[in-house]
Design an enzyme around this catalytic site. Sequence first.
Site, PDB file in Angstrom:
ATOM      1  N   HIS A 162       0.822  -1.223   0.000  1.00 57.06           N
ATOM      2  CA  HIS A 162       0.000   0.000   0.000  1.00 57.06           C
ATOM      3  C   HIS A 162       0.851   1.267   0.000  1.00 57.06           C
ATOM      4  CE1 HIS A 162      -4.059  -1.802   0.874  1.00 57.06           C
ATOM      5  NE2 HIS A 162      -3.255  -2.834   1.091  1.00 57.06           N
ATOM      6  N   ASP A 370       3.370   9.726  -0.329  1.00 52.61           N
ATOM      7  CA  ASP A 370       2.229   8.905   0.097  1.00 52.61           C
ATOM      8  C   ASP A 370       1.983   7.847  -0.971  1.00 52.61           C
ATOM      9  OD1 ASP A 370      -0.026   8.093   1.547  1.00 52.61           O
ATOM     10  OD2 ASP A 370      -0.697  10.151   1.883  1.00 52.61           O
TER      11      ASP A 370
HETATM   12  P1  ADP Z   1      -2.936   6.311   5.408  1.00 54.78           P
HETATM   13  O1  ADP Z   1      -3.180   4.940   4.862  1.00 54.78           O
HETATM   14  O2  ADP Z   1      -1.513   6.733   5.368  1.00 54.78           O
HETATM   15  O3  ADP Z   1      -3.505   6.498   6.772  1.00 54.78           O
HETATM   16  P2  ADP Z   1      -4.998   7.342   3.564  1.00 54.78           P
HETATM   17  O4  ADP Z   1      -5.356   8.745   3.224  1.00 54.78           O
HETATM   18  O5  ADP Z   1      -4.822   6.455   2.392  1.00 54.78           O
HETATM   19  O6  ADP Z   1      -3.701   7.390   4.494  1.00 54.78           O
HETATM   20  O7  ADP Z   1      -6.139   6.702   4.447  1.00 54.78           O
HETATM   21  C1  ADP Z   1      -6.584   7.294   5.612  1.00 54.78           C
HETATM   22  C2  ADP Z   1      -7.970   6.740   5.945  1.00 54.78           C
HETATM   23  O8  ADP Z   1      -8.239   7.013   7.314  1.00 54.78           O
HETATM   24  C3  ADP Z   1      -9.085   7.378   5.140  1.00 54.78           C
HETATM   25  O9  ADP Z   1     -10.036   6.409   4.791  1.00 54.78           O
HETATM   26  C4  ADP Z   1      -9.667   8.419   6.104  1.00 54.78           C
HETATM   27  O10 ADP Z   1     -11.039   8.652   5.922  1.00 54.78           O
HETATM   28  C5  ADP Z   1      -9.431   7.765   7.433  1.00 54.78           C
HETATM   29  N1  ADP Z   1      -9.241   8.797   8.480  1.00 54.78           N
HETATM   30  C6  ADP Z   1      -8.298   9.753   8.540  1.00 54.78           C
HETATM   31  N2  ADP Z   1      -8.463  10.533   9.628  1.00 54.78           N
HETATM   32  C7  ADP Z   1      -9.537  10.068  10.260  1.00 54.78           C
HETATM   33  C8  ADP Z   1     -10.227  10.460  11.442  1.00 54.78           C
HETATM   34  N3  ADP Z   1      -9.842  11.494  12.190  1.00 54.78           N
HETATM   35  N4  ADP Z   1     -11.297   9.732  11.782  1.00 54.78           N
HETATM   36  C9  ADP Z   1     -11.695   8.681  11.037  1.00 54.78           C
HETATM   37  N5  ADP Z   1     -11.099   8.280   9.925  1.00 54.78           N
HETATM   38  C10 ADP Z   1     -10.037   8.964   9.517  1.00 54.78           C
HETATM   39  O1  F6P Z   2      -1.163   2.715   4.302  1.00 51.82           O
HETATM   40  C1  F6P Z   2      -0.147   2.441   5.174  1.00 51.82           C
HETATM   41  C2  F6P Z   2      -0.607   1.983   6.550  1.00 51.82           C
HETATM   42  O2  F6P Z   2       0.419   1.467   7.313  1.00 51.82           O
HETATM   43  C3  F6P Z   2      -1.683   0.956   6.449  1.00 51.82           C
HETATM   44  O3  F6P Z   2      -1.168  -0.348   6.492  1.00 51.82           O
HETATM   45  C4  F6P Z   2      -2.566   1.304   7.580  1.00 51.82           C
HETATM   46  O4  F6P Z   2      -3.886   1.256   7.140  1.00 51.82           O
HETATM   47  C5  F6P Z   2      -2.305   2.762   7.868  1.00 51.82           C
HETATM   48  O5  F6P Z   2      -1.088   3.077   7.289  1.00 51.82           O
HETATM   49  C6  F6P Z   2      -2.421   3.082   9.347  1.00 51.82           C
HETATM   50  O6  F6P Z   2      -1.321   2.621  10.057  1.00 51.82           O
HETATM   51  P1  F6P Z   2      -1.363   1.784  11.402  1.00 51.82           P
HETATM   52  O7  F6P Z   2      -1.935   0.448  11.069  1.00 51.82           O
HETATM   53  O8  F6P Z   2       0.050   1.746  11.833  1.00 51.82           O
HETATM   54  O9  F6P Z   2      -2.249   2.528  12.347  1.00 51.82           O
END
Ligand code: ADP
Ligand code: F6P
Length: 470
Positions: A162, A370
């Site tokens: 991912h 990202d």
């Molecule tokens: P990462 O995988 O690095 O966390 P992404 O943007 O791909 O980044 O995914 C983040 C996910 O977490 C999204 O589906 C978003 O809606 C969710 N998310 C981020 N912040 C919050 C929050 N404060 N509360 C609930 N969901 C959140």
């Molecule tokens: O997208 C990268 C990632 O490590 C995912 O595997 C996971 O959904 C997200 O970031 C949040 O990280 P963690 O599982 O460490 O809270």
Amino acid sequence: MRQSSLVVVANRLPINDNVALDGACEWRRSPGGLVSALHPLLRHTPATWVGWAGGTGPAPTLPDVDGVRMHTVPLSSEDLRDHYEGFANATLWPIYHDAVEQPEHHRRWWDAYQRVNQRFAEATAQVAEKGAVVWVQDYHLQLVPGLLRALRPDLRIGFFLHVPFPPPELFMQLPRRAELLHGMLGADLVGFQRAQAAHNFAQLVTKVLGLPATDRRIAVEDRIVRIGAFPVSIDTAEMAALAGRPEVVDRARRLRHDLGSPDQVILSVDRMDYTKGIEQRLKAYSELLEGGHVKVRDTVLVQVAVPSRERVGQYQILRDRVEREVGRINGEFGRVGEPAIHYLTQPFDRTELAALYRIADVMAVTPLRDGMNLVAKEYVAARVDDAGALLLSEFAGAAAELSQAYLVNPHDLEGLKQGLLAALRAEPADVRARMQAMRAHLREHDIRAWARSYLSTLDQTGLLLTRLGG
Ligand code: ADP
Ligand code: F6P
């Protein structure tokens, strides 16, 4: 032991720990891309999800959730410290994200990484039916494909990363680079977010392991391992339907009112992670306030930054710095009842997130690096009114698809300021045309299209696709 024909293996299970311990399980929508992507896909599919339930100690037994079996893998406090917080998030994570923070190397962490990967492989071998498809996710589990193949050569094994896969000059820093590549090559298909990542992987496999590789295929002993780009996505229709619901529209109206009915709302939603460019964004906003280009009464910034990996030193330092800077900016530019930045660290439910997306005139998604960034895609899907400008970093995987966004280089402070101003001042017709094009793209390239394209490459029998409704 009940067995399944489809097994997903990921570090985290998708359910809420507290609720699970009561026995009443619900899907956990933990703030993170992996769960957000796989949750809508697997619901009501007869599959098993192998993962960690959070916490340490013996693995709890969890009931099925929406027809999906939860198979827990326990982590001890040493595993948590050395595997999850150590090797996964303080060695691999920074290396895979352009080393924007310094990666750390400890031999003890590598031992834990091997141990935990072995435990995941053994758990998976138990729950996979003969000839099953096993889909291993992400950087925490890169050794699992190889370990699993040794235990169960009958399985069809997929691996999907991912996060970004770095260029050779960065990956070569890893003391155990050969073992990591070998582990991934245990899969029949290794999927990445972007074609560049598949190219980096092919180059490394040739350089480190001396195997003949193209950007599509690698010959490993008597097998062919396929590689490719499969950009992950979201359930576009679900987010659009949610954002159009009367209670969301109502909530959005109240939120805007509670923010003091500003002319324009800028929104950012991130995990508190140094890859997300939060500090750079705050600096750009602060300089725009200082230069008088934006005024607190007319424009507000809502920064949602949910804490993440809180025991890892670099994350603690980041949180302190962000909170100090938010305090400074509010102290300097805010007024009584009118802060310059509304700073929120809570996890929100999907309804609240959709309402926030709907009030954002500018959604600022400016990570330094990202893999994809699903927040950017969720925002676009939520704008069923075709309004709203997406300010997007060139260094997010999503930029390759959402090319109509206002693209910026977050390392370039002046460029970031100009990009933010351009998005704030854009003509409504331009904003609308861009949003329409991005929404059309996401309607077609949603999470089901991602699964279809990945699984049809992995499992040529097509059986799984029928089960997933593809
Ligand atoms: P990462 O995988 O690095 O966390 P992404 O943007 O791909 O980044 O995914 C983040 C996910 O977490 C999204 O589906 C978003 O809606 C969710 N998310 C981020 N912040 C919050 C929050 N404060 N509360 C609930 N969901 C959140
Ligand atoms: O997208 C990268 C990632 O490590 C995912 O595997 C996971 O959904 C997200 O970031 C949040 O990280 P963690 O599982 O460490 O809270």
